[in-house]
Design a protein around this motif. Structure first.
Motif, PDB file in Angstrom:
ATOM      1  N   ALA A  38       0.956  -1.120  -0.008  1.00 53.71           N
ATOM      2  CA  ALA A  38       0.087  -0.151  -0.050  1.00 53.71           C
ATOM      3  C   ALA A  38       0.837   1.204   0.243  1.00 53.71           C
ATOM      4  O   ALA A  38       1.778   1.220   0.643  1.00 53.71           O
ATOM      5  CB  ALA A  38      -0.963   0.035   1.205  1.00 53.71           C
ATOM      6  N   GLU A  39       0.441   2.173  -0.877  1.00 53.33           N
ATOM      7  CA  GLU A  39       1.089   3.460  -0.730  1.00 53.33           C
ATOM      8  C   GLU A  39       0.150   4.761   0.015  1.00 53.33           C
ATOM      9  O   GLU A  39      -0.992   4.390  -0.105  1.00 53.33           O
ATOM     10  CB  GLU A  39       1.535   3.942  -2.075  1.00 53.33           C
ATOM     11  N   ALA A  40       0.842   5.567   0.268  1.00 51.17           N
ATOM     12  CA  ALA A  40       0.073   6.901   0.872  1.00 51.17           C
ATOM     13  C   ALA A  40      -0.636   7.367  -0.312  1.00 51.17           C
ATOM     14  O   ALA A  40      -0.249   7.638  -1.478  1.00 51.17           O
ATOM     15  CB  ALA A  40       1.185   7.579   1.275  1.00 51.17           C
ATOM     16  N   PRO A  41      -1.777   7.745  -0.264  1.00 54.72           N
ATOM     17  CA  PRO A  41      -2.558   8.534  -1.182  1.00 54.72           C
ATOM     18  C   PRO A  41      -2.028   9.832  -1.653  1.00 54.72           C
ATOM     19  O   PRO A  41      -1.272  10.469  -0.951  1.00 54.72           O
ATOM     20  CB  PRO A  41      -3.862   8.815  -0.737  1.00 54.72           C
ATOM     21  N   LEU A  42      -2.126  10.154  -2.861  1.00 52.65           N
ATOM     22  CA  LEU A  42      -1.439  11.499  -3.255  1.00 52.65           C
ATOM     23  C   LEU A  42      -2.324  12.629  -2.900  1.00 52.65           C
ATOM     24  O   LEU A  42      -3.483  12.605  -2.230  1.00 52.65           O
ATOM     25  CB  LEU A  42      -1.824  11.538  -5.144  1.00 52.65           C
ATOM     26  N   PRO A  43      -1.588  13.653  -2.537  1.00 52.18           N
ATOM     27  CA  PRO A  43      -2.241  14.844  -1.809  1.00 52.18           C
ATOM     28  C   PRO A  43      -3.434  15.409  -2.959  1.00 52.18           C
ATOM     29  O   PRO A  43      -3.209  15.335  -3.859  1.00 52.18           O
ATOM     30  CB  PRO A  43      -1.011  16.008  -1.941  1.00 52.18           C
ATOM     31  N   SER A  44      -4.566  15.699  -2.238  1.00 56.15           N
ATOM     32  CA  SER A  44      -5.732  16.272  -2.806  1.00 56.15           C
ATOM     33  C   SER A  44      -6.415  16.996  -1.937  1.00 56.15           C
ATOM     34  O   SER A  44      -6.482  16.973  -0.834  1.00 56.15           O
ATOM     35  CB  SER A  44      -6.535  15.062  -3.460  1.00 56.15           C
TER      36      SER A  44
END
Length: 171
Positions: A142-148
């Motif tokens: 799992a990767e951290a979600p992209l900033p949004s």
């Protein structure tokens, strides 16, 4: 020889039953979830067109890594290496693969005309197993979600409880 046959059977059965496969094409930074169909010994995907899934790194003849997940639990079952083969539009192999893909495509904006659009604007790629399975990683990928700026949690509006319970009478 027996392990090779068992690996091939595992790849085929797991990929047939899974709704999604995770594919990492050559040079792609990360694996992508792709919907697919299993047809004549390979996973077939359609994409790279308007309204379809992107197929980064899946050039004709390139290598790819495919990870198959369990349909019911979502955990990884098997990872296998593949060779990407792009099918020529309107060829016999393309027609056969598209006939299978057409039945699995959900919510197509153009219905029956979708195969014509695929022929003009998309690519159909076969991911043919090379026979090699890879060991599954131990940890989470799992990767951290992209900033949004998008958010899913906001405070409940002050008037909402009054609206919800307006017609109910307590007894």
């Amino acid at each position: 020889m027996t392990n090779e046959l068992l690996d091939r059977a595992l790849v085929e059965e797991a990929t047939k039953k899974s709704g999604l496969i995770w594919v990492r094409g050559a040079g792609a930074p990360a694996a992508r979830a792709l919907w697919h169909v299993w047809h004549e010994g390979a996973a077939c995907v359609v994409g790279d067109g308007p309204g379809e899934q992107p197929l980064p790194g899946l050039a004709d003849g390139s290598a790819a890594e495919v990870t198959v997940r369990s349909k019911d639990k979502g955990g990884r079952i098997v990872a296998w290496s593949a060779t990407a083969v792009e099918l020529a539009p309107d060829s016999e192999a393309w027609e056969a693969a598209v006939a299978e893909l057409k039945g699995k495509r959900l919510n197509a904006p153009d219905g029956e005309a979708m195969t014509g659009r695929w022929s003009r604007e998309c690519r159909v790629v076969r991911l043919e197993p090379t026979g090699a399975t890879m060991s599954l990683p131990d940890g989470s990928l799992a990767e951290a979600p992209l900033p949004s700026a998008a958010t899913t949690r906001q405070p409940v509006p002050a008037g909402l409880p009054r609206l919800l319970f307006k017609g109910r009478k307590r007894r």
